[in-house]
Each structure stands twice: as C-alpha cells, then as structure tokens.
Scaffold this active site. Structure first.
Site, PDB file in Angstrom:
ATOM      1  N   ARG A 107       0.889  -1.180   0.000  1.00  0.00           N
ATOM      2  CA  ARG A 107       0.000   0.000   0.000  1.00  0.00           C
ATOM      3  C   ARG A 107       0.916   1.215   0.000  1.00  0.00           C
ATOM      4  O   ARG A 107       1.735   1.383   0.918  1.00  0.00           O
ATOM      5  CB  ARG A 107      -0.908   0.002   1.229  1.00  0.00           C
ATOM      6  CG  ARG A 107      -1.560   1.361   1.461  1.00  0.00           C
ATOM      7  CD  ARG A 107      -2.638   1.321   2.514  1.00  0.00           C
ATOM      8  NE  ARG A 107      -3.817   0.657   2.000  1.00  0.00           N
ATOM      9  CZ  ARG A 107      -5.020   0.735   2.578  1.00  0.00           C
ATOM     10  NH1 ARG A 107      -5.187   1.433   3.688  1.00  0.00           N
ATOM     11  NH2 ARG A 107      -6.057   0.111   2.059  1.00  0.00           N
ATOM     12  N   HIS A 134      -7.553   1.094  -6.243  1.00  0.00           N
ATOM     13  CA  HIS A 134      -7.703   0.166  -5.098  1.00  0.00           C
ATOM     14  C   HIS A 134      -8.399  -1.110  -5.604  1.00  0.00           C
ATOM     15  O   HIS A 134      -9.539  -1.390  -5.263  1.00  0.00           O
ATOM     16  CB  HIS A 134      -8.537   0.852  -4.013  1.00  0.00           C
ATOM     17  CG  HIS A 134      -8.465   0.191  -2.670  1.00  0.00           C
ATOM     18  ND1 HIS A 134      -7.614  -0.867  -2.383  1.00  0.00           N
ATOM     19  CD2 HIS A 134      -9.150   0.443  -1.510  1.00  0.00           C
ATOM     20  CE1 HIS A 134      -7.786  -1.236  -1.123  1.00  0.00           C
ATOM     21  NE2 HIS A 134      -8.700  -0.463  -0.580  1.00  0.00           N
ATOM     22  N   GLN A 137     -10.193  -3.932  -3.285  1.00  0.00           N
ATOM     23  CA  GLN A 137     -11.482  -3.508  -2.734  1.00  0.00           C
ATOM     24  C   GLN A 137     -12.618  -3.804  -3.719  1.00  0.00           C
ATOM     25  O   GLN A 137     -13.677  -4.326  -3.333  1.00  0.00           O
ATOM     26  CB  GLN A 137     -11.440  -1.997  -2.437  1.00  0.00           C
ATOM     27  CG  GLN A 137     -12.748  -1.463  -1.904  1.00  0.00           C
ATOM     28  CD  GLN A 137     -13.072  -2.012  -0.531  1.00  0.00           C
ATOM     29  OE1 GLN A 137     -12.251  -1.934   0.371  1.00  0.00           O
ATOM     30  NE2 GLN A 137     -14.252  -2.579  -0.354  1.00  0.00           N
ATOM     31  N   ASP A 225     -17.655   7.108  -0.793  1.00  0.00           N
ATOM     32  CA  ASP A 225     -16.353   6.956  -0.132  1.00  0.00           C
ATOM     33  C   ASP A 225     -16.041   8.278   0.568  1.00  0.00           C
ATOM     34  O   ASP A 225     -16.727   9.292   0.341  1.00  0.00           O
ATOM     35  CB  ASP A 225     -15.261   6.614  -1.176  1.00  0.00           C
ATOM     36  CG  ASP A 225     -13.910   6.267  -0.542  1.00  0.00           C
ATOM     37  OD1 ASP A 225     -13.865   5.992   0.674  1.00  0.00           O
ATOM     38  OD2 ASP A 225     -12.898   6.264  -1.275  1.00  0.00           O
ATOM     39  N   CYS A 266     -16.377   1.410   1.014  1.00  0.00           N
ATOM     40  CA  CYS A 266     -15.211   0.559   1.302  1.00  0.00           C
ATOM     41  C   CYS A 266     -14.782   0.636   2.756  1.00  0.00           C
ATOM     42  O   CYS A 266     -14.075  -0.245   3.237  1.00  0.00           O
ATOM     43  CB  CYS A 266     -14.058   0.920   0.381  1.00  0.00           C
ATOM     44  SG  CYS A 266     -13.399   2.577   0.640  1.00  0.00           S
ATOM     45  N   ARG A 294     -13.247  -8.773   1.615  1.00  0.00           N
ATOM     46  CA  ARG A 294     -11.842  -8.470   1.315  1.00  0.00           C
ATOM     47  C   ARG A 294     -11.014  -9.741   1.543  1.00  0.00           C
ATOM     48  O   ARG A 294     -10.135 -10.076   0.747  1.00  0.00           O
ATOM     49  CB  ARG A 294     -11.320  -7.343   2.223  1.00  0.00           C
ATOM     50  CG  ARG A 294     -11.941  -5.981   1.983  1.00  0.00           C
ATOM     51  CD  ARG A 294     -11.546  -5.414   0.644  1.00  0.00           C
ATOM     52  NE  ARG A 294     -10.099  -5.304   0.489  1.00  0.00           N
ATOM     53  CZ  ARG A 294      -9.345  -4.305   0.947  1.00  0.00           C
ATOM     54  NH1 ARG A 294      -9.917  -3.289   1.564  1.00  0.00           N
ATOM     55  NH2 ARG A 294      -8.036  -4.287   0.759  1.00  0.00           N
TER      56      ARG A 294
END
Ligand code: CP
Ligand code: NVA
Length: 308
Positions: A107, A134, A137, A225, A266, A294
């Site tokens: 990440r 991402h 996700q 988000d 998310c 996930r």
C-alpha cells in the site's frame, strides 16, 4: 506467477475466475472458526511481505488472516521503518525482498512505487491501494454484489462524491465485468478521463451526471467513499466538504434508486458526512459484507498470483 496490479491490467476471464474461486473458498469455510486453516494450503511454507506506507485496518488484517488460513506466514512492514523510506531505490528493495519472501503486497502513495516494485521483483506483487487505484477492494465489492443480487453484468452502479482511487477501480471493473457506472460529483473531482475512456472502449456506459437525484434514478447499487482520502492534504478538507456536501448519500437519495438497490462503502466511513448512519445501518447497506469479502477475494487473488 502473476502480479495483481490493477483491474484493467488483469484479463477479464482471470477476474471472473478469481470471483468464482473466492466463492468456493468462502463456502468451504462456512461454520468453521475464523482461525481454522483451509483444507487446501496453497501458501504452505510461504512468506508474504505486507508493506504499508499508509494506515490500514481492513487491508492489513484481511491479508494477514488470509495468508495464515492458506498455510503461510506474514511479515507486516511499515514503509517508514524500511530503508525504502530513507533513500534506497524501489528496484533494489524489490530485488532484495524477492530473495526472502514469496509474495509482496504493498500500500503506497505514488503508483510508480507499485509498478517499479513489480518490474524488479521476481515474486508476485499485489496492489493494496495507491493514490490512483484500489483493485482488491472492488474485487470484494463485485463478490458482495453478486452474493446478494446475482450477476453484476448490465447493472447500474452510481458513484457519489469524489472521483478518487476507489472510484477509478470501480470504473475499471465496469469495463471488465460489463456493468454501467454513473459518476455524480463536482466537476473538479471528476474521475480520470483515461480510465473513463478505457471502460467506454470496453463497451460500458460511463455517465457523468451533476444532478445527484437524477444520477441515482434506477440505480442497482449506490456507492460512496470518504471526501478526503489519505493522499489528500488536510488543508483541502473544508474546500472538499463544501464541494461535496450536496452529494451525501442519505435515505432521501436512496429512495430515488431501485427499491432493491444496495449501498456500499469501502470503509472507513465518516458518518453524517458522505453517508448518514441511517443508510449505513439500514437494510440496503452491505458494508460489513464488503469488509468480510476483502478476506475471501484476496485469498483468491493470492492463488491467482501463485498460478495455483
Ligand atoms: N477499505 C480499506 O482498504 O480499508 P483500510 O484502509 O482499513 O485497509
Ligand atoms: N479513498 C480512500 C480509501 C481508503 C480505503 C483513501 O484513499 O483514503
């Protein structure tokens, strides 16, 4: 071996196989303790490095648990504590790590850190979020949608707010899984044109609609988000909130969507900002299924990376 860098860089058939595999391993774990090992152990005797240059709850825990369930071990590393944060090149770091570990999840901020890591590593590299995308996700989100409502192909997904990294991977997924996506938000925060173009070229309808109520009409899935991502400067917070306030997902907005529409986020969420608690905790919300998935999606991604 395969890297998993982005949804648009992965073959559509492989993406479908990953979702199918995730469902199989998830089903096989039904009723078992969370820490129980899977029957199959594709990561037995393998070590996976999990590198974080930004904070994380879900990505960190779900990868760590997933590797262990599959028989492997993890090493969680903070970018700052490594020489990576002190001038050693990404290429040299990739070459060195490849001598010790069997897979790398990273990440990071700048996407070039991820792509350079993948270029110089001789082990699979997985994108655990960059400023730009991402993908893990959205694999979990596709899995979640399909568990609740069947195939996502041809469905209408509405993204409300900032055209950020998570939005970008949703747009990539639209092209690869064959659904349509409407973005609704201020023009200053539109998703990247390059990504919109790619999904359109793949045959998906990507619509930009400034009127949030009009945008969610007929939606099968509404997504929000945070308004301030980890890579955004804190000094932009007030300006962003002012631009985005009218794109909040609340019960009145959800009422414009199809009656059986789902809501996704998310996480982490900022309650009463991008979404109200009434929606987050309401009957259309599947946010905690997304978080659980996930784990299952990433286990299938790791199998894909190993070629097993
Ligand atoms: N959704 C997500 O990636 O969460 P974390 O930042 O907690 O990993
Ligand atoms: N857009 C958010 C997602 C967090 C998982 C961020 O990048 O901070």
């Amino acid at each position: 071996m395969n890297h998993f860098l982005d949804i648009h860089k992965t073959d559509a058939a492989d993406l479908r196989a990953i979702i199918d595999q995730a469902r199989i391993t998830k089903d096989a774990r039904q009723g078992r303790p969370k820490a129980a090992l899977d029957d199959e152990q594709p990561l037995k005797d393998r070590m996976v490095a999990l590198i974080f240059e930004k904070p994380s709850t879900r990505t960190r825990v779900s990868f760590d648990v997933g590797v262990r369930q599959m028989g492997g071990q993890t090493m969680v590393l903070s970018g700052n504590d490594m020489q990576l944060g002190h001038g050693e090149t990404i290429a040299d770091t990739a070459r060195v790590l490849s001598r010790y570990v069997d897979m790398i999840m990273i990440r990071t901020f700048d996407e070039t850190v991820l792509t350079e890591m993948a270029e110089y590593a001789s082990v699979p590299v997985i994108n655990g979020l960059t400023d730009r995308t991402h993908p893990c996700q959205i694999m979990a989100d596709v899995l979640t949608y399909e568990e609740h409502r069947g195939s996502i192909k041809g469905k209408k997904v509405v993204w409300c707010g900032d055209g950020n990294n998570v939005c970008a991977s949703f747009i990539h997924a639209a092209g690869q899984f064959g659904f349509d996506l409407t973005f609704t938000g201020p023009a200053q925060l539109d998703p990247e044109e390059e990504f919109v173009g790619l999904a359109r070229k793949a045959g998906s309808q990507i619509i930009i609609e400034r009127d949030v109520n009009k945008a969610v009409e007929g939606a099968d899935l509404v997504v929000a988000d945070t308004w301030v991502s980890m890579h955004d400067s804190q000094s932009s917070k007030e300006r962003r909130h002012n631009m985005l306030r009218s794109y909040q997902v609340n019960e009145a907005l959800m009422a414009q969507a199809k009656p059986d529409a789902l809501f996704m986020h998310c996480l982490p969420a900022h309650r009463e900002e991008e979404v109200t608690s009434a929606v987050m905790d309401g009957p259309q919300s599947v946010i905690f299924d997304e978080a659980e998935n996930r784990l299952h999606a990433q286990k299938a991604i790791m199998r894909y990376c190993l070629g097993s």
